[in-house]
Scaffold this motif. Structure first.
Motif, short mmCIF file in Angstrom:
data_model
loop_
_atom_site.label_atom_id
_atom_site.label_comp_id
_atom_site.label_asym_id
_atom_site.label_seq_id
_atom_site.Cartn_x
_atom_site.Cartn_y
_atom_site.Cartn_z
N PRO A 226 -9.49 -7.90 5.93
CA PRO A 226 -8.30 -6.92 5.41
C PRO A 226 -8.33 -6.80 3.82
O PRO A 226 -8.91 -7.53 3.11
N LYS A 227 -7.81 -5.75 3.27
CA LYS A 227 -7.60 -5.55 1.93
C LYS A 227 -6.48 -6.29 1.21
O LYS A 227 -6.60 -6.39 -0.02
N PHE B 225 0.88 -1.31 -0.10
CA PHE B 225 0.00 -0.06 -0.16
C PHE B 225 0.77 1.16 0.02
O PHE B 225 0.69 2.22 0.76
N GLU C 15 -3.20 -3.60 10.32
CA GLU C 15 -4.42 -3.57 10.20
C GLU C 15 -5.08 -3.94 8.58
O GLU C 15 -6.23 -4.14 8.60
N LYS C 16 -4.17 -3.54 7.70
CA LYS C 16 -4.73 -3.76 6.39
C LYS C 16 -4.35 -5.21 5.69
O LYS C 16 -4.72 -5.62 4.57
N THR D 156 -10.26 -7.30 -2.59
CA THR D 156 -9.30 -7.72 -1.91
C THR D 156 -8.29 -8.52 -2.64
O THR D 156 -8.57 -9.22 -3.77
#
Length: 250
Positions: free
Chosen positions: A155-156, A67, A78-79, A187
């Motif tokens: 999550p992504k 990211f 967290e992602k 995702t």
């Protein structure tokens, strides 16, 4: 994939342990809404690479961005949903208590937490075993619970190290169907495997042998480029060896 957001980018990543070159100049871009597979035999460097993507290990050389953040990065936790090859579960606790604990780490609010616990346990078909102690789970059930935990916080990016080892073929197909549904929502998945029919389910594959990328492409591209009928034949063409520890299915 010009219209998709770049989720992961590795630039000339290498890893050296002592005199052993475990990874050699790995450069890759992985995009949103993509199931990207790392295919290779045991010892090829797949686990070392995904640990670096998560930030659990540092590359000896090169850089990793997730990211657009250089790894390792605490805010990225967290992602990312991460499922290790070895189950990191508290066996003296029930499945529900494990899920509650990890949900609290991810900052899930109580009402949403309970809904997500139900949803992920349905995906891995463990709803009837929610209150059972993990010490009483079979190996396959532990893998499924680990997967449920990785999915908890939506999550992504999901990084799954051999997620369906020890899981029966019918449930494995059900889990992959869940992956496809999440993929539709954007995702991204990174999946390591040495199982050929699982590799076929990925949008793109990176074939790894001896710590090096030997080919990258869609399963069809890899087969067409080598005039192969199967992914296994394509791997052997690109530099695999006949004795590699691959399997056609679990």
């Amino acid at each position: 994939m010009p219209n998709q957001e770049m989720i992961v980018s590795t630039k000339n990543v290498s890893k050296i342990f002592g005199k052993q070159h475990v990874l050699k100049n790995i450069s890759l871009d992985i995009f949103s809404g993509e199931i990207f597979g790392f295919l290779g035999p045991s010892g090829a460097g797949k686990t070392t690479l995904v640990k670096q993507l998560v930030g659990l290990e540092l590359p000896s050389e090169g850089e990793i961005y997730v990211f657009n953040e250089k790894m390792p990065s605490l805010p990225m936790i967290e992602k990312i949903g991460y499922m290790a090859q070895s189950d990191a579960l508290y066996e003296e606790l029930s499945a529900k208590e494990n899920l509650e604990f990890f949900a609290s780490l991810y900052g899930l609010k109580k009402k949403h937490r309970q809904a997500r616990i139900r949803e992920v346990m349905e995906i891995v078909e463990l709803t009837d075993h929610l209150n059972k102690l993990v010490s009483n789970y079979s190996g396959g059930m532990k893998r499924r619970l680990s997967l449920a935990i990785a999915l908890l916080h939506e999550p992504k990016l999901l990084i799954l190290d051999e997620p369906t080892v020890g899981i029966d073929p019918v449930l494995r197909q059900s889990i992959w169907n869940a992956f496809y549904e999440l993929k539709k929502k954007g995702t991204a998945f990174i999946v390591t495997t040495h199982v050929m029919d699982e590799a076929e389910k990925c949008d793109r594959l990176a074939m790894i042998r001896g710590g090096q990328l030997i080919a990258v492409g869609t399963p069809e591209e890899l087969k067409n480029n080598t005039h192969s009928a199967t992914i296994e034949e394509a791997f052997l063409f690109y530099g695999g060896a006949k004795h590699e520890n691959f399997s056609v299915s679990n």
